[in-house]
Design an enzyme around this catalytic site. Structure first.
Site, PDB file in Angstrom:
ATOM      1  N   ARG A 128     -15.192 -27.073 -69.402  1.00  0.00           N
ATOM      2  CA  ARG A 128     -15.730 -26.025 -70.270  1.00  0.00           C
ATOM      3  C   ARG A 128     -17.244 -26.199 -70.348  1.00  0.00           C
ATOM      4  O   ARG A 128     -17.725 -27.201 -70.879  1.00  0.00           O
ATOM      5  CB  ARG A 128     -15.097 -26.104 -71.673  1.00  0.00           C
ATOM      6  CG  ARG A 128     -13.581 -25.872 -71.626  1.00  0.00           C
ATOM      7  CD  ARG A 128     -13.018 -25.437 -72.942  1.00  0.00           C
ATOM      8  NE  ARG A 128     -13.472 -24.135 -73.344  1.00  0.00           N
ATOM      9  CZ  ARG A 128     -13.343 -23.667 -74.601  1.00  0.00           C
ATOM     10  NH1 ARG A 128     -12.774 -24.408 -75.531  1.00  0.00           N
ATOM     11  NH2 ARG A 128     -13.775 -22.457 -74.909  1.00  0.00           N
ATOM     12  N   GLN A 156      -8.745 -18.070 -83.054  1.00  0.00           N
ATOM     13  CA  GLN A 156      -8.863 -19.409 -83.660  1.00  0.00           C
ATOM     14  C   GLN A 156      -8.917 -19.320 -85.184  1.00  0.00           C
ATOM     15  O   GLN A 156      -8.476 -20.242 -85.876  1.00  0.00           O
ATOM     16  CB  GLN A 156     -10.144 -20.101 -83.162  1.00  0.00           C
ATOM     17  CG  GLN A 156     -10.120 -20.543 -81.714  1.00  0.00           C
ATOM     18  CD  GLN A 156     -10.730 -19.501 -80.800  1.00  0.00           C
ATOM     19  OE1 GLN A 156     -10.666 -18.308 -81.078  1.00  0.00           O
ATOM     20  NE2 GLN A 156     -11.297 -19.942 -79.695  1.00  0.00           N
ATOM     21  N   ASN A 192     -22.430 -19.911 -79.910  1.00  0.00           N
ATOM     22  CA  ASN A 192     -21.171 -20.119 -80.638  1.00  0.00           C
ATOM     23  C   ASN A 192     -20.179 -19.028 -80.247  1.00  0.00           C
ATOM     24  O   ASN A 192     -20.495 -18.104 -79.492  1.00  0.00           O
ATOM     25  CB  ASN A 192     -21.407 -20.133 -82.157  1.00  0.00           C
ATOM     26  CG  ASN A 192     -20.177 -20.632 -82.904  1.00  0.00           C
ATOM     27  OD1 ASN A 192     -19.589 -21.655 -82.531  1.00  0.00           O
ATOM     28  ND2 ASN A 192     -19.734 -19.930 -83.917  1.00  0.00           N
ATOM     29  N   LYS A 193     -18.989 -19.136 -80.783  1.00  0.00           N
ATOM     30  CA  LYS A 193     -17.888 -18.231 -80.450  1.00  0.00           C
ATOM     31  C   LYS A 193     -18.314 -16.777 -80.452  1.00  0.00           C
ATOM     32  O   LYS A 193     -19.053 -16.356 -81.348  1.00  0.00           O
ATOM     33  CB  LYS A 193     -16.764 -18.482 -81.465  1.00  0.00           C
ATOM     34  CG  LYS A 193     -15.505 -17.684 -81.258  1.00  0.00           C
ATOM     35  CD  LYS A 193     -14.945 -17.783 -79.856  1.00  0.00           C
ATOM     36  CE  LYS A 193     -14.720 -19.190 -79.355  1.00  0.00           C
ATOM     37  NZ  LYS A 193     -14.550 -19.256 -77.875  1.00  0.00           N
ATOM     38  N   ASP A 213     -21.536 -24.550 -80.304  1.00  0.00           N
ATOM     39  CA  ASP A 213     -21.231 -25.349 -79.118  1.00  0.00           C
ATOM     40  C   ASP A 213     -22.477 -25.957 -78.507  1.00  0.00           C
ATOM     41  O   ASP A 213     -22.393 -26.895 -77.725  1.00  0.00           O
ATOM     42  CB  ASP A 213     -20.514 -24.493 -78.073  1.00  0.00           C
ATOM     43  CG  ASP A 213     -19.049 -24.412 -78.397  1.00  0.00           C
ATOM     44  OD1 ASP A 213     -18.705 -23.771 -79.395  1.00  0.00           O
ATOM     45  OD2 ASP A 213     -18.248 -25.036 -77.663  1.00  0.00           O
TER      46      ASP A 213
HETATM   47  O1  MRU Z   1     -13.486 -21.768 -77.596  1.00  0.00           O
HETATM   48  P1  MRU Z   1     -13.446 -22.773 -78.725  1.00  0.00           P
HETATM   49  O2  MRU Z   1     -12.300 -22.579 -79.648  1.00  0.00           O
HETATM   50  O3  MRU Z   1     -13.579 -24.173 -78.213  1.00  0.00           O
HETATM   51  O4  MRU Z   1     -14.772 -22.443 -79.534  1.00  0.00           O
HETATM   52  C1  MRU Z   1     -15.073 -23.198 -80.667  1.00  0.00           C
HETATM   53  C2  MRU Z   1     -16.298 -22.743 -81.370  1.00  0.00           C
HETATM   54  O5  MRU Z   1     -16.917 -21.777 -81.005  1.00  0.00           O
HETATM   55  C3  MRU Z   1     -16.752 -23.589 -82.527  1.00  0.00           C
HETATM   56  O6  MRU Z   1     -17.445 -22.801 -83.444  1.00  0.00           O
HETATM   57  C4  MRU Z   1     -17.675 -24.713 -82.029  1.00  0.00           C
HETATM   58  O7  MRU Z   1     -17.126 -25.366 -80.941  1.00  0.00           O
HETATM   59  C5  MRU Z   1     -17.960 -25.690 -83.106  1.00  0.00           C
HETATM   60  S1  MRU Z   1     -16.509 -26.590 -83.570  1.00  0.00           S
HETATM   61  C6  MRU Z   1     -16.990 -27.658 -84.791  1.00  0.00           C
END
Ligand code: MRU
Length: 333
Positions: free
Chosen positions: A87, A191, A242-243, A232
């Site tokens: 990832r 999520q 971020n997401k 991230d």
């Molecule tokens: O695709 P994911 O579920 O791994 O994405 C997660 C996020 O975007 C979170 O906001 C980020 O990783 C921070 S987790 C403390």
């Protein structure tokens, strides 16, 4: 009461291995998946059995341990590449691999695998500690009862425990200053609906689930006092990946004059990425958009785009809350 939801647990049988709670199956089923090899760990990260930037980093640290234990220290580059390709956006993945690399290079004793286990355990424990500190740091920002909106899942499941953005919300709740948390469902992977709502209900955190496109409605009605999200990767200039959907929230906050906070351990700040433009955005499968719970909701063959993250410019971020303090614009990491 501190939450103890964690994504990874240890199994000490003849050979040490880890189990990860399968986050694809939550909240319906609590299934723990055994990861005994570096390939198992890479598969678990890629398929999102484990997700969330800090949890991905912790899992990768154990992956490095398994690689070196099973294939020797000469195999480091090969397996670091395998893990690094799972990832691309979460910098904690590369941060954890680098930290393990330093041990591989510097250790001169006879039990390298044992030393790597100590380091992976430390990465895990430190992350939880950092989240507790982040929760303390943020108290000064929440001095009266507030409605806080969050996106994606940043709780115990996404970290070494307690959570980043959701950890702060937890801490604000413990301090008596949380009216409720608005939980964005977080299309397309859900999520928020599946994981954050589950963690909130488990811990009696007052929460209300909304679809992502309802955020503006509640902001306009004055029912959102602050937004807190995780990240991230934070670029050196304070741009934040971020997401997907995070940027839209930041723009909405700007319009409505609502503080937009980002919570991140220092390990998520990447001084080597100058701005958000250089952050690699993971593109995920079209099926995650066209299907919900395995059922198709779109015409077959429709063209789909699926960036898993977006970048919010640092000037839309009111503050970045870390375990070491609260940073405000202009950011320079
Ligand atoms: O695709 P994911 O579920 O791994 O994405 C997660 C996020 O975007 C979170 O906001 C980020 O990783 C921070 S987790 C403390």
């Amino acid at each position: 009461m501190k939450s103890e939801v964690v994504p990874i647990r240890m199994v000490n049988e003849d050979t040490f291995f880890i189990e990860m709670i399968d986050q694809k199956e939550l909240p319906q089923n609590e299934i723990w998946v055994a990861c005994k090899t570096v390939e198992d760990v890479a598969d678990a990260i890629r398929s999102m059995v484990v997700r969330g930037a800090p949890a991905i980093g912790i899992a990768a640290a154990y992956g490095v341990l398994f690689a070196i234990r099973d294939h020797g220290k000469e195999s480091f580059d090969k397996y670091a590449r395998l893990l690094g390709q799972t990832r691309p956006t979460a910098v904690n993945l590369f941060w954890a691999i680098d930290r393990m690399k330093t041990v591989v290079e510097d250790y001169e004793g006879r039990d390298l695998a044992g030393r790597l286990k100590v380091e992976a355990d430390l990465i895990f424990e430190e992350d939880r500690e950092n989240n507790l500190r982040m929760g303390d740091q943020a108290q000064s920002l929440f001095t009266k009862p507030s409605n806080i909106l969050t996106h994606c899942n940043t709780g115990g499941l996404a970290t070494g425990g307690f959570g980043t953005a959701l950890g702060i919300i937890r801490a604000v709740h413990h301090a008596g200053n949380l009216k409720k948390v608005w939980v964005d469902e977080t299309r397309p992977y859900l999520q928020g609906a599946r994981l954050t709502a589950w963690e909130c209900m488990k811990d009696d955190i007052p929460s209300t689930l909304i679809t992502d496109n309802m955020a503006g409605y509640f902001m306009q009605k004055g029912e959102v006092d602050a937004v807190i999200v995780g990240t991230d990767r934070v670029a050196a200039n304070g741009d934040v990946a971020n997401k997907i959907g995070t940027y839209s929230l930041a723009v909405l906050c700007k319009f409505h004059n609502i503080p937009f906070y980002v919570a991140a351990p220092v390990s998520t700040i990447d001084p080597n990425t100058p701005t958000g433009k250089e952050i690699v955005i993971e593109q995920r499968s079209s099926e995650e958009v066209t299907h919900v719970s395995g059922k198709s909701i779109a015409p077959e063959g429709v063209k789909v785009s699926h960036p898993a993250f977006d970048v919010t410019p640092g000037n839309l971020v009111t503050a970045i809350i870390t375990e070491d303090g609260i940073f405000t614009s202009p950011y320079a990491f």
